[in-house]
Write an enzyme that holds these catalytic residues in place. Structure first.
Site, PDB file in Angstrom:
ATOM      1  N   VAL A 112       0.808  -1.228   0.000  1.00 28.59           N
ATOM      2  CA  VAL A 112       0.000   0.000   0.000  1.00 28.59           C
ATOM      3  C   VAL A 112       0.839   1.276   0.000  1.00 28.59           C
ATOM      4  O   VAL A 112       0.312   2.375  -0.172  1.00 28.59           O
ATOM      5  CB  VAL A 112      -1.011   0.045   1.178  1.00 28.59           C
ATOM      6  CG1 VAL A 112      -1.943  -1.145   1.125  1.00 28.59           C
ATOM      7  CG2 VAL A 112      -0.315   0.108   2.534  1.00 28.59           C
ATOM      8  N   LYS A 130     -14.401  -3.697  26.039  1.00 27.29           N
ATOM      9  CA  LYS A 130     -15.411  -3.488  27.065  1.00 27.29           C
ATOM     10  C   LYS A 130     -14.733  -3.306  28.415  1.00 27.29           C
ATOM     11  O   LYS A 130     -15.169  -2.534  29.244  1.00 27.29           O
ATOM     12  CB  LYS A 130     -16.349  -4.701  27.097  1.00 27.29           C
ATOM     13  CG  LYS A 130     -17.779  -4.347  27.449  1.00 27.29           C
ATOM     14  CD  LYS A 130     -18.637  -5.582  27.628  1.00 27.29           C
ATOM     15  CE  LYS A 130     -18.988  -6.267  26.335  1.00 27.29           C
ATOM     16  NZ  LYS A 130     -19.815  -7.449  26.505  1.00 27.29           N
ATOM     17  N   LYS A 140     -21.926  -9.770  10.161  1.00 32.75           N
ATOM     18  CA  LYS A 140     -22.996 -10.163   9.212  1.00 32.75           C
ATOM     19  C   LYS A 140     -24.364  -9.727   9.706  1.00 32.75           C
ATOM     20  O   LYS A 140     -25.247  -9.428   8.911  1.00 32.75           O
ATOM     21  CB  LYS A 140     -22.992 -11.671   8.957  1.00 32.75           C
ATOM     22  CG  LYS A 140     -23.602 -12.508  10.062  1.00 32.75           C
ATOM     23  CD  LYS A 140     -22.646 -13.422  10.709  1.00 32.75           C
ATOM     24  CE  LYS A 140     -23.060 -13.815  12.092  1.00 32.75           C
ATOM     25  NZ  LYS A 140     -22.003 -14.461  12.836  1.00 32.75           N
ATOM     26  N   GLY A 196     -16.066 -16.368   6.778  1.00 33.85           N
ATOM     27  CA  GLY A 196     -14.777 -15.984   7.364  1.00 33.85           C
ATOM     28  C   GLY A 196     -13.595 -15.795   6.429  1.00 33.85           C
ATOM     29  O   GLY A 196     -13.364 -14.710   5.908  1.00 33.85           O
ATOM     30  N   LYS A 208     -26.414 -14.559   6.311  1.00 29.18           N
ATOM     31  CA  LYS A 208     -25.318 -14.609   5.333  1.00 29.18           C
ATOM     32  C   LYS A 208     -25.866 -14.753   3.910  1.00 29.18           C
ATOM     33  O   LYS A 208     -25.343 -14.160   2.973  1.00 29.18           O
ATOM     34  CB  LYS A 208     -24.372 -15.753   5.687  1.00 29.18           C
ATOM     35  CG  LYS A 208     -23.605 -15.456   6.981  1.00 29.18           C
ATOM     36  CD  LYS A 208     -22.945 -16.696   7.530  1.00 29.18           C
ATOM     37  CE  LYS A 208     -22.136 -16.386   8.772  1.00 29.18           C
ATOM     38  NZ  LYS A 208     -21.729 -17.587   9.508  1.00 29.18           N
TER      39      LYS A 208
HETATM   40  N1  LIG Z   1     -15.073 -15.446  15.729  1.00 26.09           N
HETATM   41  C1  LIG Z   1     -15.062 -15.677  14.418  1.00 26.09           C
HETATM   42  O1  LIG Z   1     -14.443 -16.629  13.958  1.00 26.09           O
HETATM   43  C2  LIG Z   1     -15.805 -14.756  13.479  1.00 26.09           C
HETATM   44  C3  LIG Z   1     -15.856 -15.063  12.106  1.00 26.09           C
HETATM   45  C4  LIG Z   1     -16.499 -14.187  11.221  1.00 26.09           C
HETATM   46  C5  LIG Z   1     -17.091 -13.042  11.732  1.00 26.09           C
HETATM   47  N2  LIG Z   1     -17.060 -12.800  13.075  1.00 26.09           N
HETATM   48  C6  LIG Z   1     -17.684 -11.559  13.566  1.00 26.09           C
HETATM   49  O2  LIG Z   1     -16.681 -10.747  14.125  1.00 26.09           O
HETATM   50  C7  LIG Z   1     -17.204 -10.000  15.215  1.00 26.09           C
HETATM   51  C8  LIG Z   1     -16.353 -10.246  16.456  1.00 26.09           C
HETATM   52  O3  LIG Z   1     -16.353 -11.616  16.783  1.00 26.09           O
HETATM   53  P1  LIG Z   1     -15.385 -12.204  17.913  1.00 26.09           P
HETATM   54  O4  LIG Z   1     -15.559 -13.677  17.857  1.00 26.09           O
HETATM   55  O5  LIG Z   1     -14.032 -11.636  17.781  1.00 26.09           O
HETATM   56  O6  LIG Z   1     -16.088 -11.643  19.234  1.00 26.09           O
HETATM   57  P2  LIG Z   1     -15.493 -11.600  20.717  1.00 26.09           P
HETATM   58  O7  LIG Z   1     -14.379 -12.573  20.858  1.00 26.09           O
HETATM   59  O8  LIG Z   1     -16.651 -11.720  21.633  1.00 26.09           O
HETATM   60  O9  LIG Z   1     -14.875 -10.141  20.851  1.00 26.09           O
HETATM   61  C9  LIG Z   1     -15.641  -8.974  20.931  1.00 26.09           C
HETATM   62  C10 LIG Z   1     -14.736  -7.833  21.329  1.00 26.09           C
HETATM   63  O10 LIG Z   1     -15.460  -6.620  21.296  1.00 26.09           O
HETATM   64  C11 LIG Z   1     -15.399  -5.965  22.556  1.00 26.09           C
HETATM   65  N3  LIG Z   1     -16.739  -5.429  22.819  1.00 26.09           N
HETATM   66  C12 LIG Z   1     -17.923  -6.061  22.650  1.00 26.09           C
HETATM   67  N4  LIG Z   1     -18.942  -5.252  22.973  1.00 26.09           N
HETATM   68  C13 LIG Z   1     -18.391  -4.079  23.344  1.00 26.09           C
HETATM   69  C14 LIG Z   1     -18.915  -2.836  23.791  1.00 26.09           C
HETATM   70  N5  LIG Z   1     -20.222  -2.652  23.932  1.00 26.09           N
HETATM   71  N6  LIG Z   1     -18.046  -1.849  24.093  1.00 26.09           N
HETATM   72  C15 LIG Z   1     -16.730  -2.030  23.980  1.00 26.09           C
HETATM   73  N7  LIG Z   1     -16.157  -3.178  23.535  1.00 26.09           N
HETATM   74  C16 LIG Z   1     -16.982  -4.183  23.235  1.00 26.09           C
HETATM   75  C17 LIG Z   1     -15.035  -7.032  23.569  1.00 26.09           C
HETATM   76  O11 LIG Z   1     -14.330  -6.406  24.648  1.00 26.09           O
HETATM   77  P3  LIG Z   1     -13.676  -7.253  25.855  1.00 26.09           P
HETATM   78  O12 LIG Z   1     -12.550  -8.030  25.238  1.00 26.09           O
HETATM   79  O13 LIG Z   1     -13.199  -6.257  26.828  1.00 26.09           O
HETATM   80  O14 LIG Z   1     -14.774  -8.138  26.364  1.00 26.09           O
HETATM   81  C18 LIG Z   1     -14.147  -7.958  22.722  1.00 26.09           C
HETATM   82  O15 LIG Z   1     -12.822  -7.485  22.726  1.00 26.09           O
HETATM   83  C19 LIG Z   1     -18.679 -10.426  15.333  1.00 26.09           C
HETATM   84  O16 LIG Z   1     -19.459  -9.524  14.594  1.00 26.09           O
HETATM   85  C20 LIG Z   1     -18.685 -11.795  14.678  1.00 26.09           C
HETATM   86  O17 LIG Z   1     -19.966 -12.144  14.157  1.00 26.09           O
HETATM   87  C21 LIG Z   1     -16.435 -13.618  13.954  1.00 26.09           C
END
Ligand SMILES: NC(=O)c1ccc[n+]([C@@H]2O[C@H](COP(=O)([O-])OP(=O)(O)OC[C@H]3O[C@@H](n4cnc5c(N)ncnc54)[C@H](OP(=O)(O)O)[C@@H]3O)[C@@H](O)[C@H]2O)c1
Length: 428
Positions: free
Chosen positions: A33, A45, A105, A134, A205
């Site tokens: 880039v 959070k 999604k 993903g 999706k």
């Molecule tokens: N996991 C997968 O493989 C995957 C695949 C495709 C798409 N996704 C999408 O990616 C997104 C994240 O998934 P994830 O699995 O990474 O979720 P996760 O592990 O639960 O992580 C969520 C993060 O966001 C922070 N957070 C959540 N709500 C918050 C709020 N109200 N204020 C401030 N911070 C907040 C949390 O903070 P803390 O750490 O302090 O709790 C955490 O760091 C989702 O939309 C999911 O559908 C996930």
């Protein structure tokens, strides 16, 4: 070289992967880039929470507005999840001219049109490759790779949890409830698995994929969804005997100006490439009028596969910034297609019936099909479970759901049919 500054909303599974890839591939990214990429601020959070990755504590904040209103930040990567509040943060960031990359999604299926419209007004990019399947670059493929073709069908295994459960049921003969429990213990299924097992996650999706594939807006309410909680071991064993696997398939089809989108457990011929997609893997099969059959396969979730898609989106945004072409993505939903109602969707069907074991019953059943204008492809009578009734399996030729519902309604009033045990859509 002025660095590109990124605000990261969320440092969970995916956010951690994004930090790892941006830091670990910094040299490659800079070469691609033309500027270093710096994660300048991270929303969490709970700042005090122990993390799987070391980050400069001064970058962590619990105040979302501090990130989305930070004038130094060029791009927001949203990996926090959620819908209502998250939409507000994204709209505010767009208002301030920041580009967005998101893996969400739920947000894109429900509010994608509003977010994309705002982005266009503000000359900003919104990329969301990681929101479906993903690590598989399917969104870019539908937008760019198929730009010269007309897509007629998309079939997706887009939910890893349900594919894991169905694979275990098929390969190990395990019961649905036992495999679900195991998937929860392994972290493949949520404590409340409803969204996955009842097909809602897959429907969201498919809303995104069909909107992009048919270049016509599809809303979530347009997608009929049925999950896998009623799939039995018996159904899977019968499917296998007949040369099928049971998969939770999202199916989007186009016929002239009509489209249909649905999610349901489907019996798919074992010879079809999507039938051999097992475990937590995802796949999207796309049929184009000109190109014919294609299929895209890979990890549907997980820290690094998902982060790979997100950082690839980030690279696209930064390249657009360098060229001064952000927000110039062409209008993608320019077609206005009519949606088939659930009743109008046509397919082949599998039926498993418990019927009275006496002469003339098969003739009565065949008459019902004939009266409802549904033709039968094959009939099988496995061994009788008890003396009073027997099982009959019927596979139909293509018929509308409305006609099938008439058949099922007629069976309800037919004494010879003791029970309609299962009905499946059949593909392949
Ligand atoms: N996991 C997968 O493989 C995957 C695949 C495709 C798409 N996704 C999408 O990616 C997104 C994240 O998934 P994830 O699995 O990474 O979720 P996760 O592990 O639960 O992580 C969520 C993060 O966001 C922070 N957070 C959540 N709500 C918050 C709020 N109200 N204020 C401030 N911070 C907040 C949390 O903070 P803390 O750490 O302090 O709790 C955490 O760091 C989702 O939309 C999911 O559908 C996930």
């Amino acid at each position: 070289m002025k660095p590109i500054k990124v605000g990261l909303l969320g440092l969970g599974t995916v956010g951690t992967g994004v930090v790892r890839i941006v830091e670990g591939h910094q040299e490659d990214l800079t070469n691609q880039v033309g500027s270093p990429i710096v994660i300048a601020q991270i929303l969490v959070k709970d700042r005090a929470k122990a993390r799987n990755i070391q980050v400069d504590a001064s970058k962590l904040t619990e105040d979302p507005w501090e990130v989305v209103r930070n004038p130094d930040i060029d791009v927001i990567i949203e990996v926090m999840g959620g819908i209502g509040q998250t939409k507000e943060y994204i709209l505010e960031a767009l208002e301030r001219g920041k580009h967005i990359v998101t893996a969400n999604k739920d947000l894109m299926a429900l509010h994608g049109q509003e977010i994309l419209a705002k982005a266009r007004d503000k000359g900003c990019d919104v990329y969301y490759e990681a929101s479906v399947a993903g690590g598989i670059p399917i969104i870019r493929t539908l937008i760019e790779g198929f730009s010269s073709d007309r897509i007629t069908k998309i079939m997706g295994i887009v939910n890893g949890t349900t594919n894991y459960i169905l694979t275990k049921m098929s390969q190990e003969g395990a019961a649905y409830a036992d495999v679900l429990k195991e998937a929860q213990d392994l972290g493949y299924a949520e404590g409340d698995p409803t969204s996955d097992v009842e097909g809602l996650d897959a429907a969201r999706k498919m809303t995104i994929l069909s909107t992009l594939g048919f270049r016509s807006h599809v809303s979530l309410e347009d997608v009929s969804a049925k999950g896998i909680s009623s799939v039995t071991q018996e159904d899977i064993q019968y499917a296998k005997r007949l040369g099928y696997e049971v998969k939770l398939l999202g199916i989007a089809e186009r016929q002239d100006d009509f489209i249909s989108v649905s999610v349901q457990p489907t019996m798919i011929k074992q010879s079809h490439p999507i039938a051999s997609v097992n475990g937590v893997f995802n796949a999207v099969y796309v049929h184009g009028e000109a190109v014919g059959e294609t299929m895209f396969y890979g990890a549907g979730a997980g820290e690094l596969p998902t982060a790979t898609s997100i950082v690839a989106d980030l690279v696209a945004v930064v390249k657009n910034m360098k060229l001064g072409v952000n927000g110039r993505q062409a209008q993608l939903s320019y077609n206005v297609m009519k949606l088939k109602t659930d009743e109008q969707i046509a397919s082949k069907f599998f039926l498993l019936l418990h019927v009275e074991d006496r002469a003339g019953v098969l003739a009565q059943i065949a008459q019902v099909f004939s009266d409802c204008d549904v033709s039968i492809e094959s009939v099988m009578q496995p061994s009788a479970p008890n003396k009073m009734s027997t099982e009959i399996i019927i596979i139909t030729h293509e018929a509308s759901k409305a006609s099938m519902n008439k058949v099922l309604g007629a069976f309800e009033g037919l004494a010879a049919v003791r029970k309609i045990k299962s009905v499946y859509r059949v593909e392949g």
